[in-house]
Structure formats: structure tokens, C-alpha cells
Enzyme design. Structure first.
Site: not given
Ligand code: NAD
Ligand code: UDP
Ligand code: UDP
Length: 317
Positions: A42-43, A64, A79, A112, A151
Site C-alpha cells: 500500500f505504501t 494483507d 510494522l 499458535r 490511526y
């Protein structure tokens, strides 16, 4: 010098093609680990990690993190999340999904695998702070319904999830609160102040100060920050954080503009634009905890860090 290991680790870095993630991948490869970089681009930018493509201990997966991920690793650095206001406000619902669903999936994965997991949290959890400098026990001053909320509240909820997975399920968690960090590989057009000012200065365009330019931030160079993240991952199990990571030297945006002009030798003039809504007035980390628990402090001052960053942007502009 690279650290010595009794055992090579398999390490997942989500958001590994981004600015900080790619520096972290470099560091972990240099330390002798196997790195699985997961990114939806995405960025992020492939150019940040192209130099690692041929490395036998590096692997890239386009994915994703709002969707479940089944891989086998020993440690997870989470991150993945757009960090610049322009990018995270572009699709605010996806930003919250990345922070919250993404955290749930990565915590489920860590559960897990019984793997250690570190969250890249942010100084934005303090919002527009009324305590200065910010200590980790300050609960913050955040607007829950403003343009930055996707955010700020997303990252706050992620912290909640990390601590609940620890309390309820005994996960080994680490929560780092990262303050403004800059360096090579920042996205050219991501609108953050350091990249904006440098690009404007190099192009000879006016430098855009939002508001009166008196608002402050503290800027940490990427290599210092990455070292803090690695130290935190390697800390004892009881060190969960949150721990502030950032450079306590505080600058007004007007001072930063002066330094960028001096560092580039630019003839750019200053221009003023409206202050974005909910823009924090001041920000400075108290890093006592990081000093004490991680033996960490930043070593690269703004002048040197800006020089390296300007050199990078010269190759990009
Ligand atoms: P960045 O935008 O350069 O990197 C984020 C990376 O995450 C990108 O490569 C992007 O493509 C990827 N990504 C975004 N959503 C994703 C998803 N749903 N699934 C998979 N990948 C996804 O930003 P950055 O500055 O490198 O920030 C990295 C992390 O550090 C972020 O979590 C950010 O919140 C945190 N942080 C950064 C700063 C800073 O000043 N740079 C400050 C505080 C916190
Ligand atoms: N998950 C994942 N990878 C794994 C294990 C779990 O992505 O290896 C996801 C899983 O799809 C779930 C989330 O992590 O949506 C949370 O997992 P957890 O086990 O905590 O919850 P549950 O599956 O019981 O809802
Ligand atoms: N800023 C500015 N000019 C710019 C970009 C940002 O004056 O071209 C200001 C912005 O209003 C904020 C500070 O610089 O006060 C830091 O902005 P950035 O987007 O880098 O990060 P954040 O606000 O998330 O700390």
C-alpha cells in the site's frame, strides 16, 4: 559488528517493504537471521528491498495482514500500517482494519507458534499531549472521532489487544511507542515533514510550514530506531513495554525548515499553510525506560541524519 547467535531465527517482518520495515529487514539479515517480509505494498516500495531479493535468507510474500496468515516463524515484528497522515487518512477504514484485524491475526499467529511478537505502536497514542515530555504512564489526549482517529485509536486498540493476549493467554509481547522517525527510503510523496521539506528544498520550491511553524516534534534517525526495536525484541520476557523509542531533542517545524535549507544549500523561501485538524502542538519522548531497560539511546544527531537523508533524496528527486 553483527551479533553472535547460538541459533539462527526465522523472523517475520510485516510492513517489511516500507520505510522502517526495510531497514529492519536489512539489520536482521546482517545479524544472520532468516527474514520473511510480508507486505501488501500500500505504501511500501519494492525498491526498498530489491537488494535483498537474491539473498538466500530473505523471502518476500505479498499479503494483507487483515487476512489470516499461516507461516512458521520464531519472532514477529508487526510494522504493517501506513504511518503518514496523508496515507493513513486516504482509506481510514482500511487503516483501522490494518491496526486492529491485523493485530488480531498476528497475535493469533504468535499464539499458535508460541512466538515472540513486537508491535510498532506510536507516539500518536498520546494524541495532542497535555503532559510534556511524554512518559509511558500518560494515558493520552486523543480525539476518538477526528481525521487522525483511524490511526490513533487503531494503534491504541492494538496495544489493548497485545496486553489482553498476554494477560489472557500468556503471549510474549513487546510494545514499542515510536516517535517521529526519518531517514532514507521515506516515501517521496508521503507528506511527512522531513521528506516534504527536503524534496521542496531540493526542487527549489517553497517550504510549506503548517500553522505558525512553532509546533514541535523530536526526530529519530531510522538506524537508531531499528536498533531500539531489536534490543526490545531481545529483552527479557517481563519487559513488555510500552517503551518510548525516539530522539528527545525537540525542534519546532520552523527550526527544522532552517536546518533543511542549510543542509541542502537551497534558496527555497518559506510559505505558510493552514494547520491540519488535531495536529499535536508538541511532542517529545521521555526515554528513561528505554535507557534503563534496553540500554538504548539514539546516537545520530539531526545534522548527520539529515545529511544522509538529503543524499538519498538527491538520488530520487
Ligand atoms: P510505511 O508506510 O513506510 O510502512 C508501512 C508498510 O506497511 C508499507 O510497506 C505498507 O505497504 C505496509 N502495509 C500497510 N498496510 C498493510 C496491510 N494491511 N498488510 C500488509 N502490509 C501493509 O511507514 P513506516 O514509517 O515504515 O512505519 C512502519 C510502522 O512504524 C508503522 O506501523 C507505523 O505506524 C510505525 N511508526 C512509524 C513512525 C515513523 O515516524 N516513521 C512513527 C510511529 C510509528
Ligand atoms: N490466525 C492466523 N494465523 C495463525 C493462527 C491464527 O492468521 O497461524 C488468525 C485467525 O484466523 C484468527 C486470529 O488469528 O482470526 C486470532 O486467532 P486466535 O487463535 O486468537 O482466535 P480464534 O481463532 O480462536 O478466533
Ligand atoms: N508539517 C509542516 N509542513 C509539511 C508537513 C508537515 O509544517 O509540509 C508539520 C505538521 O503540521 C506537523 C509536523 O510537521 O505539525 C509533523 O508532521 P508529520 O506529518 O511529519 O508527522 P506527525 O504530525 O504525524 O507527527
Amino acid at each position: 559488528m553483527a551479533r553472535q547467535y547460538s541459533r539462527r531465527k526465522r523472523i517475520l517482518v510485516t510492513g517489511g517493504a516500507g520505510f522502517l520495515g526495510s531497514h529492519l529487514c536489512d539489520r536482521l539479515i546482517a545479524d544472520g537471521h532468516e527474514v520473511l517480509c510480508v507486505d501488501n505494498f500500500f505504501t511500501g516500495d519494492k525498491r526498498n528491498i530489491t537488494h535483498l531479493f537474491q539473498h538466500e535468507r530473505f523471502e518476500l510474500l505479498r499479503h494483507d495482514i487483515t487476512f489470516p496468515l499461516f507461516v512458521e516463524v520464531d519472532e514477529i515484528y508487526n510494522l504493517a500500517c501506513p504511518a503518514s497522515p496523508i496515507h493513513y487518512q486516504h482509506d481510514p477504514v482500511q487503516t483501522t482494519k490494518t491496526s486492529v484485524h491485523g493485530a488480531i491475526n498476528m497475535l493469533g499467529l504468535a499464539k499458535r507458534l508460541k512466538a515472540k511478537i513486537l508491535q510498532a505502536s506510536t507516539s500518536e497514542v498520546y494524541g495532542d499531549p497535555s503532559v510534556h515530555p511524554q512518559t509511558e504512564d500518560y494515558w493520552g489526549h486523543v480525539n476518538p472521532i477526528g481525521p487522525r482517529s483511524c490511526y490513533d485509536e487503531g494503534k491504541r486498540c492494538a496495544e489493548t489487544l497485545f496486553f489482553d493476549y498476554r494477560r489472557q493467554l500468556g503471549l510474549q509481547i513487546k510494545v514499542a511507542r515510536i516517535f517521529n522517525t526519518y531517514g532514507p527510503r521515506m516515501h517521496l510523496a508521503d507528506g511527512r515533514v522531513v521528506s516534504n521539506f527536503i524534496v521542496q528544498a531540493l526542487k527549489g520550491e517553497p517550504i510549506t510550514l503548517y500553522g505558525d511553524g512553532k509546533q514541535t516534534r523530536s526526530f529519530c534517525y531510522a538506524d537508531d530506531l531499528v536498533d531500539g526495536l531489536v534490543r526490545m525484541m531481545d529483552s527479557d520476557n517481563e519487559v513488555t513495554g510500552p517503551i518510548n523509542l525516539g530522539n528527545p531533542r525537540e525542534y519546532s517545524m520552523a527550526e527544522l525548515a532552517e536546518r533543511v535549507i542549510a543542509g541542502t544549500g537551497s534558496k527555497s523561501a518559506l510559505t505558510y499553510a493552514p494547520l491540519p485538524q488535531d495536529d499535536p502542538r508538541q511532542r517529545q519522548p521521555d526515554i528513561s525506560r528505554a535507557r534503563e531497560l534496553l540500554g538504548w539511546r539514539p546516537t545520530i544527531e539531526l545534522e548527520e541524519g539529515l545529511k544522509r537523508t538529503i543524499d538519498y533524496f538527491k538520488t530520487m528527486v
